[in-house]
Structures are given as structure tokens and as C-alpha cells.
Design a protein around this motif. Structure first.
Motif, PDB file in Angstrom:
ATOM      1  N   GLN A 100       0.833  -1.201   0.000  1.00 20.78           N
ATOM      2  CA  GLN A 100       0.000   0.000   0.000  1.00 20.78           C
ATOM      3  C   GLN A 100       0.872   1.257   0.000  1.00 20.78           C
ATOM      4  OE1 GLN A 100      -3.612   0.225   1.013  1.00 20.78           O
ATOM      5  NE2 GLN A 100      -3.865  -1.910   0.450  1.00 20.78           N
ATOM      6  N   THR A 101       0.295   2.374  -0.405  1.00 21.66           N
ATOM      7  CA  THR A 101       0.994   3.661  -0.405  1.00 21.66           C
ATOM      8  C   THR A 101       1.356   4.049   1.021  1.00 21.66           C
ATOM      9  OG1 THR A 101      -0.232   4.345  -2.349  1.00 21.66           O
ATOM     10  CG2 THR A 101       0.759   6.081  -1.033  1.00 21.66           C
ATOM     11  N   ILE A 102       2.599   4.531   1.196  1.00 22.35           N
ATOM     12  CA  ILE A 102       3.045   4.932   2.542  1.00 22.35           C
ATOM     13  C   ILE A 102       3.342   6.415   2.650  1.00 22.35           C
ATOM     14  CG2 ILE A 102       4.001   2.674   3.107  1.00 22.35           C
ATOM     15  CD1 ILE A 102       6.798   3.915   2.535  1.00 22.35           C
ATOM     16  N   GLY A 103       3.495   7.116   1.527  1.00 21.89           N
ATOM     17  CA  GLY A 103       3.821   8.535   1.594  1.00 21.89           C
ATOM     18  C   GLY A 103       4.053   9.105   0.214  1.00 21.89           C
ATOM     19  N   LYS A 104       4.774  10.230   0.156  1.00 18.90           N
ATOM     20  CA  LYS A 104       5.040  10.904  -1.111  1.00 18.90           C
ATOM     21  C   LYS A 104       6.518  11.242  -1.220  1.00 18.90           C
ATOM     22  CE  LYS A 104       0.480  12.904  -1.443  1.00 18.90           C
ATOM     23  NZ  LYS A 104      -0.299  14.096  -1.692  1.00 18.90           N
ATOM     24  N   ALA A 105       7.012  11.281  -2.451  1.00 17.96           N
ATOM     25  CA  ALA A 105       8.414  11.620  -2.689  1.00 17.96           C
ATOM     26  C   ALA A 105       8.559  12.254  -4.055  1.00 17.96           C
ATOM     27  CB  ALA A 105       9.287  10.375  -2.586  1.00 17.96           C
ATOM     28  N   ALA A 106       9.673  12.970  -4.236  1.00 14.31           N
ATOM     29  CA  ALA A 106       9.920  13.678  -5.480  1.00 14.31           C
ATOM     30  C   ALA A 106      10.924  12.969  -6.375  1.00 14.31           C
ATOM     31  CB  ALA A 106      10.411  15.090  -5.177  1.00 14.31           C
ATOM     32  N   SER A 107      11.669  11.981  -5.842  1.00 13.24           N
ATOM     33  CA  SER A 107      12.672  11.300  -6.656  1.00 13.24           C
ATOM     34  C   SER A 107      12.803   9.850  -6.220  1.00 13.24           C
ATOM     35  CB  SER A 107      14.036  11.992  -6.513  1.00 13.24           C
ATOM     36  OG  SER A 107      14.537  11.799  -5.207  1.00 13.24           O
ATOM     37  N   ARG A 108      13.545   9.074  -7.021  1.00  9.68           N
ATOM     38  CA  ARG A 108      13.787   7.666  -6.687  1.00  9.68           C
ATOM     39  C   ARG A 108      14.466   7.539  -5.326  1.00  9.68           C
ATOM     40  NH1 ARG A 108      13.392   4.696 -11.434  1.00  9.68           N
ATOM     41  NH2 ARG A 108      13.597   5.916 -13.320  1.00  9.68           N
ATOM     42  N   GLU A 109      15.487   8.371  -5.121  1.00  8.78           N
ATOM     43  CA  GLU A 109      16.232   8.306  -3.873  1.00  8.78           C
ATOM     44  C   GLU A 109      15.344   8.655  -2.674  1.00  8.78           C
ATOM     45  OE1 GLU A 109      17.255  10.022  -6.570  1.00  8.78           O
ATOM     46  OE2 GLU A 109      18.809   8.643  -7.248  1.00  8.78           O
ATOM     47  N   ASP A 110      14.507   9.685  -2.837  1.00  9.18           N
ATOM     48  CA  ASP A 110      13.600  10.065  -1.752  1.00  9.18           C
ATOM     49  C   ASP A 110      12.615   8.946  -1.444  1.00  9.18           C
ATOM     50  OD1 ASP A 110      14.851  12.495  -1.648  1.00  9.18           O
ATOM     51  OD2 ASP A 110      13.251  13.607  -2.661  1.00  9.18           O
ATOM     52  N   ALA A 111      12.131   8.272  -2.478  1.00 12.20           N
ATOM     53  CA  ALA A 111      11.207   7.152  -2.286  1.00 12.20           C
ATOM     54  C   ALA A 111      11.898   6.030  -1.516  1.00 12.20           C
ATOM     55  CB  ALA A 111      10.701   6.646  -3.633  1.00 12.20           C
ATOM     56  N   TRP A 112      13.136   5.738  -1.882  1.00 11.11           N
ATOM     57  CA  TRP A 112      13.902   4.698  -1.206  1.00 11.11           C
ATOM     58  C   TRP A 112      14.119   5.061   0.258  1.00 11.11           C
ATOM     59  CZ3 TRP A 112      18.601   4.003   1.232  1.00 11.11           C
ATOM     60  CH2 TRP A 112      19.051   2.684   1.347  1.00 11.11           C
ATOM     61  N   TRP A 113      14.495   6.328   0.520  1.00 11.38           N
ATOM     62  CA  TRP A 113      14.727   6.767   1.898  1.00 11.38           C
ATOM     63  C   TRP A 113      13.457   6.745   2.734  1.00 11.38           C
ATOM     64  CZ3 TRP A 113      18.954   6.546   4.412  1.00 11.38           C
ATOM     65  CH2 TRP A 113      20.167   6.678   3.759  1.00 11.38           C
ATOM     66  N   LEU A 114      12.320   7.032   2.122  1.00  8.35           N
ATOM     67  CA  LEU A 114      11.050   6.992   2.842  1.00  8.35           C
ATOM     68  C   LEU A 114      10.769   5.571   3.321  1.00  8.35           C
ATOM     69  CD1 LEU A 114       8.579   8.724   3.671  1.00  8.35           C
ATOM     70  CD2 LEU A 114       7.480   7.899   1.603  1.00  8.35           C
ATOM     71  N   CYS A 115      11.024   4.601   2.468  1.00  9.84           N
ATOM     72  CA  CYS A 115      10.841   3.203   2.868  1.00  9.84           C
ATOM     73  C   CYS A 115      11.801   2.831   4.003  1.00  9.84           C
ATOM     74  CB  CYS A 115      11.024   2.276   1.671  1.00  9.84           C
ATOM     75  SG  CYS A 115       9.657   2.379   0.497  1.00  9.84           S
ATOM     76  N   CYS A 116      13.028   3.317   3.934  1.00 11.97           N
ATOM     77  CA  CYS A 116      13.995   3.092   5.033  1.00 11.97           C
ATOM     78  C   CYS A 116      13.464   3.700   6.318  1.00 11.97           C
ATOM     79  CB  CYS A 116      15.330   3.753   4.716  1.00 11.97           C
ATOM     80  SG  CYS A 116      16.423   2.793   3.726  1.00 11.97           S
ATOM     81  N   ARG A 117      13.020   4.938   6.209  1.00 12.01           N
ATOM     82  CA  ARG A 117      12.537   5.698   7.362  1.00 12.01           C
ATOM     83  C   ARG A 117      11.379   4.996   8.052  1.00 12.01           C
ATOM     84  NH1 ARG A 117      12.847  10.801   9.299  1.00 12.01           N
ATOM     85  NH2 ARG A 117      10.927  11.824   9.910  1.00 12.01           N
TER      86      ARG A 117
END
Length: 173
Positions: free
Chosen positions: A17-34
Motif C-alpha cells: 500500500q501507499t506509505i507517503g510521497k516523494a519527489a525522486s527515486r532516492e527520496d522514495a527509497w529513503w522513505l521506505c527506510c525511514r
């Protein structure tokens, strides 16, 4: 390119499921880490993909060890704090506040007072200037007491000499 001009897309672990929002691939990856989803290493930038969701919107998909949000304490705190306020572009404001050195309680109080997420995250913290002419304030600093703590003790009615030299039990004077 300014940060307001970035394209913001939802983020979801691959198959989740969707967990948040991001502006780039790296930001998306970091959000999942976070959020504690343990994404696979970002060695290959194509691992994180921009795909079409069922509703027609674009979603960053990140291959992760977990597809559901695990409720460990750190991930829970990050998720809760990220949900407090957003920037004008839709991203959470708390990570920006954290980068700018704004304490969480300060950030939360600013939001409660009606500040925008943008202002609460980016406006600096007021520093109290030290008065080198105040001899007791100098002694308080030498004793490891902050200027703010010393002045609040004096304002509460504690004599200056006690406020500068007493430890945590200063109210018992």
C-alpha cells in the motif's frame, strides 16, 4: 529547478500500500527506510520504478523486504511525525524541520499555534544572547547552566547567586 516545481508522486513498497510521497527515486527509497520497510540496496537506480497505479496516478514502487508497514517504535514515530504537517508541495514537513535543527516539541507547538508546515519547519530557533557584563550569568555558564535556564530561575524569583550556583534542586532554596 526549484523544489516547488518538482513532480511529487506517491510511494509504495513493491506489492504493498501507499506509505507517503516523494519527489525522486532516492527520496522514495529513503522513505521506505525511514518507515522500517527495509528496502533492497539502491545499487541500481532502475530498482525503484515509477509505475501507473489502479486509479491512473503515478507511484514510486520500491522493492523492500516488507510490503506492509511494520510497527517498530522508530518507524511508528517517524510515520506519526511525518503526518503532522506538510509543505506546500505535499511532502511531510517534519524531515525538513529535523534537518534544520528544530526540536520536535518546538515543531509540534508551532503547528498547534496555527503555523504552516513550511514556516514551522524552516524558521530558525531563537537563541538567547549571552550578556558578558552579567557576572552571575558568566558563573552560571561556567557551571554548565544555559542562559535560558539561568534567566528563567531569576524570573521565577530565585536570587541570582543561587540561580547561578545551584544544581537541579534550586527550587528548595
Amino acid at each position: 529547478m526549484k523544489w516547488k516545481e518538482l513532480m511529487i508522486y506517491s510511494v509504495a513498497p513493491l506489492g504493498g500500500q501507499t506509505i507517503g510521497k516523494a519527489a525522486s527515486r532516492e527520496d522514495a527509497w529513503w522513505l521506505c527506510c525511514r518507515y522500517g520497510l527495509k528496502p533492497f540496496p539502491l545499487d541500481d537506480a532502475s530498482a525503484v520504478g515509477l509505475e501507473d497505479a489502479e486509479n491512473g496516478a503515478k507511484v514510486w514502487t520500491v522493492p523492500c523486504e516488507h510490503t506492509q508497514y511494520p510497527y517498530n517504535r522508530a518507524a511508528f514515530e517517524n510515520r506519526r511525525r511525518d503526518g503532522l504537517a506538510t509543505l506546500e508541495n505535499g511532502l511531510p514537513a517534519w524531515p525538513i524541520a529535523e534537518e534544520n535543527g528544530v526540536a520536535f516539541q518546538t515543531f509540534k507547538q508551532r503547528i498547534k499555534r496555527g503555523w504552516s508546515g513550511e514556516r514551522a519547519a524552516t524558521e530558525g530557533v531563537w537563541e538567547i544572547a549571552h550578556n558578558p557584563d552579567d557576572e552571575w550569568e558568566v558563573i552560571a555558564l561556567e557551571n554548565g547552566l544555559s542562559v535560558r535556564a539561568y534567566r528563567s530561575r531569576v524570573q521565577a524569583g530565585c536570587p541570582e547567586n543561587i540561580a547561578a550556583t545551584m544544581g537541579l534542586g534550586w527550587r528548595k532554596w
